[in-house]
Structure formats: C-alpha cells, structure tokens
Design a protein around this motif. Sequence first.
Motif, PDB file in Angstrom:
ATOM      1  N   ARG A  81       2.033   9.249  -6.726  1.00  0.00           N
ATOM      2  CA  ARG A  81       0.531   9.249  -6.900  1.00  0.00           C
ATOM      3  C   ARG A  81      -0.125   8.235  -6.534  1.00  0.00           C
ATOM      4  O   ARG A  81       0.042   7.032  -7.062  1.00  0.00           O
ATOM      5  N   GLY A  82      -1.057   8.069  -5.312  1.00  0.00           N
ATOM      6  CA  GLY A  82      -1.610   7.135  -4.805  1.00  0.00           C
ATOM      7  C   GLY A  82      -2.250   6.865  -3.682  1.00  0.00           C
ATOM      8  O   GLY A  82      -2.259   7.812  -3.021  1.00  0.00           O
ATOM      9  N   GLU A  83      -3.277   5.975  -3.512  1.00  0.00           N
ATOM     10  CA  GLU A  83      -4.052   6.120  -2.012  1.00  0.00           C
ATOM     11  C   GLU A  83      -3.172   5.005  -1.057  1.00  0.00           C
ATOM     12  O   GLU A  83      -2.683   4.101  -1.658  1.00  0.00           O
ATOM     13  N   VAL A  84      -3.308   5.560  -0.005  1.00  0.00           N
ATOM     14  CA  VAL A  84      -2.443   4.791   1.199  1.00  0.00           C
ATOM     15  C   VAL A  84      -2.800   3.187   0.952  1.00  0.00           C
ATOM     16  O   VAL A  84      -1.774   2.411   0.986  1.00  0.00           O
ATOM     17  N   ILE A  85      -4.058   2.867   1.017  1.00  0.00           N
ATOM     18  CA  ILE A  85      -4.408   1.639   1.213  1.00  0.00           C
ATOM     19  C   ILE A  85      -4.166   0.823   0.182  1.00  0.00           C
ATOM     20  O   ILE A  85      -3.996  -0.462   0.274  1.00  0.00           O
ATOM     21  N   ASN A  86      -3.797   1.369  -0.997  1.00  0.00           N
ATOM     22  CA  ASN A  86      -3.503   0.483  -2.161  1.00  0.00           C
ATOM     23  C   ASN A  86      -2.168   0.788  -2.670  1.00  0.00           C
ATOM     24  O   ASN A  86      -1.661   0.404  -3.752  1.00  0.00           O
ATOM     25  N   THR A  87      -1.370   1.180  -1.722  1.00  0.00           N
ATOM     26  CA  THR A  87       0.100   1.387  -2.150  1.00  0.00           C
ATOM     27  C   THR A  87       0.939   0.335  -1.553  1.00  0.00           C
ATOM     28  O   THR A  87       1.000   0.012  -0.195  1.00  0.00           O
ATOM     29  N   ASN A  88       1.669  -0.415  -2.270  1.00  0.00           N
ATOM     30  CA  ASN A  88       2.500  -1.517  -1.772  1.00  0.00           C
ATOM     31  C   ASN A  88       3.748  -0.758  -1.083  1.00  0.00           C
ATOM     32  O   ASN A  88       4.255   0.215  -1.376  1.00  0.00           O
ATOM     33  N   VAL A  89       4.032  -1.491   0.007  1.00  0.00           N
ATOM     34  CA  VAL A  89       5.146  -1.014   1.048  1.00  0.00           C
ATOM     35  C   VAL A  89       6.503  -0.841   0.066  1.00  0.00           C
ATOM     36  O   VAL A  89       7.204   0.144   0.756  1.00  0.00           O
ATOM     37  N   ASP A  90       6.709  -1.880  -0.657  1.00  0.00           N
ATOM     38  CA  ASP A  90       7.884  -1.535  -1.593  1.00  0.00           C
ATOM     39  C   ASP A  90       7.968   0.002  -2.326  1.00  0.00           C
ATOM     40  O   ASP A  90       9.236   0.452  -2.226  1.00  0.00           O
ATOM     41  N   VAL A  91       6.693   0.437  -2.480  1.00  0.00           N
ATOM     42  CA  VAL A  91       6.721   1.593  -2.974  1.00  0.00           C
ATOM     43  C   VAL A  91       7.276   2.701  -2.054  1.00  0.00           C
ATOM     44  O   VAL A  91       7.693   3.683  -2.371  1.00  0.00           O
ATOM     45  N   ASP A  92       6.359   2.641  -0.888  1.00  0.00           N
ATOM     46  CA  ASP A  92       7.076   3.486   0.300  1.00  0.00           C
ATOM     47  C   ASP A  92       8.561   3.621   0.618  1.00  0.00           C
ATOM     48  O   ASP A  92       9.039   4.629   0.803  1.00  0.00           O
ATOM     49  N   ILE A  93       9.105   2.412   0.444  1.00  0.00           N
ATOM     50  CA  ILE A  93      10.358   2.208   0.862  1.00  0.00           C
ATOM     51  C   ILE A  93      11.245   2.898  -0.270  1.00  0.00           C
ATOM     52  O   ILE A  93      12.066   3.600   0.029  1.00  0.00           O
TER      53      ILE A  93
END
Length: 320
Positions: free
Chosen positions: A145-157
Amino acid sequence: MKRQEETLMGWNIIWLFFKLFGLPITFPWLVYHFYNIMQQRRKITALRSKVVMITGASSGLGEALAHTFYRCGCRIILVARREEELERVKNDLINTHQTVPITHPPIVLPLDLTDINNMKDEVSKAIMVHGRIDILINNAGISFRGEVINTNVDVDIKIMLTNYFSQVALSKIVLPFMMEQQSGHIVGISSVQGRIAIPFRSAYAASKHALQAWYDTTRAELFDKNIKFTIVNPGYIKTSLSLNALTGNGKIYGLMDKATENGYQPGYVAECVLKSVLKQEKEVTIAPFTSKAAIVIRTLFPSLFFWIMQKRARKLAKNK
C-alpha cells in the motif's frame, strides 16, 4: 446446515430452469450436470496420494488449500517461514480429517522463500521423502500500500523478490523432478491485479503482472512435457494480507481494508483452485463481475480504463 442450504438452492435452480425452458432443455442439462459431477468425483479420487507442496501454508489461503487437498487424500508438504504455525496447521489437518482414507502425515518445511540461493537442498530433501512432486501451489506472497513517488526502491525489490522471484526459483527447483517423472502441475496464485493495475498498489501489481508473463511463457515452452501450468487470479480474500502489507517506507500497513474484510472466504477460493486443478485450466479468475468487467475494459477500451483509474486515484487521495 450450510450443505443443506446449498442442496436446497441447487434444487431451486433446477426447478426455475424447468419452468423457464421446459423438460426438453432441462433434461439434457441435468444429464450434462450430473455427468460433470461424476467426472469431478473421479478426478478427486485420482488425486489420492498425490504429493502437493503448498507455500504460504501457515495461514489464510495457504492453510485453506492445505485442508482442501488433504481432504482429497493428498500427501501435503507445508512450506512457510513460521515453523510453529506450520505445526499448528499440520495438527489441525490430522485432527480435522481423521476419516479421510489413505491420509499421510503432512511434512513441515520451514523455509524463507526469499533466501533463493539456499533453498534448493531443503526443498529437494522434502520432495525426496515421497520420491516425487505432483502439484506445486505457489501461494506465498506479500501485498503493498503506497504512492509510487514515496515508495523506496528497496520496497519494490522486496515485493518483487517475494511475489515473483521466489515463485520462479522454487518452480525451477521442482520442474526437473516433474520432467523426470514426465508429469506435474504448477499453480501460481496471482491476483486480479496481475491483469489490471490499480492506484496505490504499484509494487504488488507489478509483481503479479510479471508472474502472469512467466507462467504464460513457461506453459508455452514446456507444452510437450506433460506439465500443466495454472495461473489463478483471485479478487479480494478475507485474510491478513492487507494487515501484513508493506508501505512505501517498508513498514507494516497494519489495517484491514474494507474490500479485504468483505472479500471471499479462503475456503471458497481453495475449492475453486481445486476445481481448476481437476479441470487442468490454464487460467482462472475468481472475482466479482465488476473486476472481470474491468479486465475486459482494460483489454478492449484501454483509454476508458485509464480514465477510470485516474478518477479512482483522485478519489482515494482525497480520502486519505
């Protein structure tokens, strides 16, 4: 009581069908309907003693899947990180289904599926207990749950590692066993969001889209190896998925979404997965009409879908 209600509803449907279409249409339909029931029972009988590995089996849909396939007489391998919860599920299976013929004590395999480089030996040893692996159900996953612009890349990974790479890695460990025995079935639990992307779910939707592509490609490449691939796209399921979801900064979301609270019961989805395995379906979507309609709109009228999602994003942002 529930089974009696379902039986009564079934007879009501048959009676309505008879009133609408008469005997010439209703009778052939009944014959076909009961033929399908008999075929399904025969296929369930054929599942007895099949070795089924289920990931994310310590709770939610994974636990429901364990009950559904164990009830069919399958030999279950339970996979998840929490050994204590796996032991609980194992004991529940044994105590709940004591009357099931040809049951086998489930195997507990505590495993961190994101530790991709170190799981091959443990998985192989678990499979060799029974000497084969017939069905792998890749169910483990994590939401976001989160906005693209405020999401750390570590979370995406981390989301991609859990939802995509771990499934691919485990499947590649299991596939050689299936190819050697010249049979097998791999089931991937994806999501409706593997077909359509909605606002504030970027990392989750991306991981499920990737999963969809991998299954489609692998199914095509291994079409002549007698290995089946099923991708399952459920809508919201009433589990702790949203409670354990990650936010943009990597913290736990900790809230039960209203949509999740009103979602399908895990047992119902597990039964749908069982049916998809029995029918050897390539893809199945378990979702309400609105979600299925959104998939069609995204395919046929993408500009309309984009406009709808923009409106949804604006509304959700205002309600935060």
